[in-house]
Design a protein around this motif. Structure first.
Motif, PDB file in Angstrom:
ATOM      1  N   MET A 144      30.421  38.586   3.458  1.00 49.37           N
ATOM      2  CA  MET A 144      29.152  38.943   2.842  1.00 49.37           C
ATOM      3  C   MET A 144      29.208  38.621   1.354  1.00 49.37           C
ATOM      4  SD  MET A 144      26.276  40.421   3.602  1.00 49.37           S
ATOM      5  CE  MET A 144      24.906  41.208   2.849  1.00 49.37           C
ATOM      6  N   LEU A 145      28.209  37.954   0.868  1.00 49.74           N
ATOM      7  CA  LEU A 145      28.113  37.598  -0.543  1.00 49.74           C
ATOM      8  C   LEU A 145      27.934  38.865  -1.373  1.00 49.74           C
ATOM      9  CD1 LEU A 145      27.897  35.329  -2.619  1.00 49.74           C
ATOM     10  CD2 LEU A 145      25.478  35.172  -2.079  1.00 49.74           C
ATOM     11  N   LYS A 146      28.760  39.011  -2.402  1.00 52.53           N
ATOM     12  CA  LYS A 146      28.746  40.224  -3.224  1.00 52.53           C
ATOM     13  C   LYS A 146      28.162  39.938  -4.602  1.00 52.53           C
ATOM     14  CE  LYS A 146      32.823  41.953  -0.941  1.00 52.53           C
ATOM     15  NZ  LYS A 146      34.259  41.997  -0.978  1.00 52.53           N
TER      16      LYS A 146
ATOM     17  N   ARG B 150      33.136  24.204  -3.504  1.00 48.30           N
ATOM     18  CA  ARG B 150      34.022  23.233  -2.858  1.00 48.30           C
ATOM     19  C   ARG B 150      35.356  23.102  -3.577  1.00 48.30           C
ATOM     20  NH1 ARG B 150      30.340  23.891   0.583  1.00 48.30           N
ATOM     21  NH2 ARG B 150      29.220  22.172   1.547  1.00 48.30           N
ATOM     22  N   GLY B 151      35.543  23.873  -4.641  1.00 42.21           N
ATOM     23  CA  GLY B 151      36.809  23.858  -5.352  1.00 42.21           C
ATOM     24  C   GLY B 151      36.913  22.789  -6.417  1.00 42.21           C
TER      25      GLY B 151
ATOM     26  N   PRO C 297      31.713  28.938   3.039  1.00 40.54           N
ATOM     27  CA  PRO C 297      32.626  29.897   3.681  1.00 40.54           C
ATOM     28  C   PRO C 297      32.916  31.088   2.769  1.00 40.54           C
ATOM     29  CG  PRO C 297      33.745  27.805   3.232  1.00 40.54           C
ATOM     30  CD  PRO C 297      32.340  27.660   2.765  1.00 40.54           C
ATOM     31  N   GLU C 298      33.222  32.198   3.384  1.00 42.53           N
ATOM     32  CA  GLU C 298      33.477  33.464   2.678  1.00 42.53           C
ATOM     33  C   GLU C 298      34.514  33.301   1.559  1.00 42.53           C
ATOM     34  OE1 GLU C 298      32.314  37.298   2.124  1.00 42.53           O
ATOM     35  OE2 GLU C 298      31.589  36.081   3.784  1.00 42.53           O
ATOM     36  N   TYR C 299      35.580  32.567   1.836  1.00 41.67           N
ATOM     37  CA  TYR C 299      36.661  32.431   0.864  1.00 41.67           C
ATOM     38  C   TYR C 299      36.251  31.645  -0.381  1.00 41.67           C
ATOM     39  CZ  TYR C 299      37.336  27.761   2.864  1.00 41.67           C
ATOM     40  OH  TYR C 299      37.150  26.475   3.295  1.00 41.67           O
ATOM     41  N   ALA C 300      35.150  30.904  -0.319  1.00 43.27           N
ATOM     42  CA  ALA C 300      34.747  30.053  -1.438  1.00 43.27           C
ATOM     43  C   ALA C 300      33.904  30.781  -2.488  1.00 43.27           C
ATOM     44  CB  ALA C 300      33.981  28.838  -0.917  1.00 43.27           C
ATOM     45  N   TRP C 301      33.304  31.915  -2.135  1.00 39.82           N
ATOM     46  CA  TRP C 301      32.406  32.613  -3.068  1.00 39.82           C
ATOM     47  C   TRP C 301      33.070  33.024  -4.380  1.00 39.82           C
ATOM     48  CZ3 TRP C 301      27.655  31.594  -2.779  1.00 39.82           C
ATOM     49  CH2 TRP C 301      27.036  31.380  -1.552  1.00 39.82           C
TER      50      TRP C 301
ATOM     51  N   GLN D 214      29.643  32.768  -6.481  1.00 39.34           N
ATOM     52  CA  GLN D 214      28.725  33.858  -6.151  1.00 39.34           C
ATOM     53  C   GLN D 214      27.817  34.201  -7.326  1.00 39.34           C
ATOM     54  OE1 GLN D 214      31.298  36.826  -4.583  1.00 39.34           O
ATOM     55  NE2 GLN D 214      32.070  37.493  -6.564  1.00 39.34           N
ATOM     56  N   ALA D 215      28.301  34.068  -8.555  1.00 40.44           N
ATOM     57  CA  ALA D 215      27.451  34.313  -9.715  1.00 40.44           C
ATOM     58  C   ALA D 215      26.313  33.295  -9.770  1.00 40.44           C
ATOM     59  CB  ALA D 215      28.267  34.285 -10.999  1.00 40.44           C
ATOM     60  N   VAL D 216      26.627  32.032  -9.496  1.00 40.97           N
ATOM     61  CA  VAL D 216      25.579  31.003  -9.516  1.00 40.97           C
ATOM     62  C   VAL D 216      24.497  31.317  -8.490  1.00 40.97           C
ATOM     63  CG1 VAL D 216      25.061  28.551  -9.203  1.00 40.97           C
ATOM     64  CG2 VAL D 216      27.142  29.228 -10.411  1.00 40.97           C
TER      65      VAL D 216
END
Length: 172
Positions: free
Chosen positions: A1-3, A83-84, A130-134, A148-150
């Motif tokens: 879930m995006l926080k 995407r890193g 994906p969750e790990y990328a946020w 996630q801030a963007v």
């Protein structure tokens, strides 16, 4: 879930946008924003779209164009950061973009259609991250920011400009 991002995840000048974003599912918020904007803008005439609330201020069409351009840029930042990609991302001049966009020369209906297309693309992008990328961080406009801030900046920027349109352009 995006926080909701912490204050250390974005430049402080975005605080005004982030504090506007209500609690809840960000994807649902973005979808609701689109529905509300399309309803509002589709009810305006070409004449209303060409109004500026004061001398030297953008017209409604130019505000919509600015919303389109900014969302495209922020979505691109979101893509790269999620995407890193650690390459620094440049800033942009909203005034130059508004001038070069020639939004006053376009039909309001065309701008509303483009706004829909851009927002739907943003929503599709968010669904695929994906969750790990946020929490990933990158550099935009020479300052650190997380993916996630963007995403939250996109929503807050939209709210900011919709409020301006409703309060300053459509109150008469």
């Amino acid at each position: 879930m995006l926080k909701r991002p912490l204050e250390n995840e974005y430049p402080s000048y975005y605080n005004n946008y982030l504090k506007l974003v209500p609690s809840g599912n960000l994807l649902e918020i973005l979808e609701e924003q689109l529905t509300e904007a399309v309803t509002l803008f589709s009810g305006l005439s070409e004449e209303q779209g060409s109004i500026a609330y004061a001398s030297g201020k953008w017209t409604v069409k130019e505000v919509i164009g600015h919303m389109i351009d900014t969302e495209r840029i922020m979505s691109y930042r979101l893509l790269r950061i999620s995407r890193g990609d650690k390459s620094p991302l440049a800033g942009f001049s909203e005034e130059d973009y508004a001038f070069e966009g020639k939004f006053t020369q376009r039909l309001l209906t065309e701008l509303v259609e483009e706004l829909q297309t851009v927002r739907k693309s943003t929503i599709s992008l968010l669904r695929g991250i994906p969750e790990y990328a946020w929490p990933r961080s990158g550099t935009a406009n020479e300052l650190p920011v997380t993916a996630q801030a963007v995403a939250f900046i996109i929503a807050g920027h939209w709210i900011h400009h919709m409020r301006i349109i409703e309060e300053r352009y459509l109150q008469n």
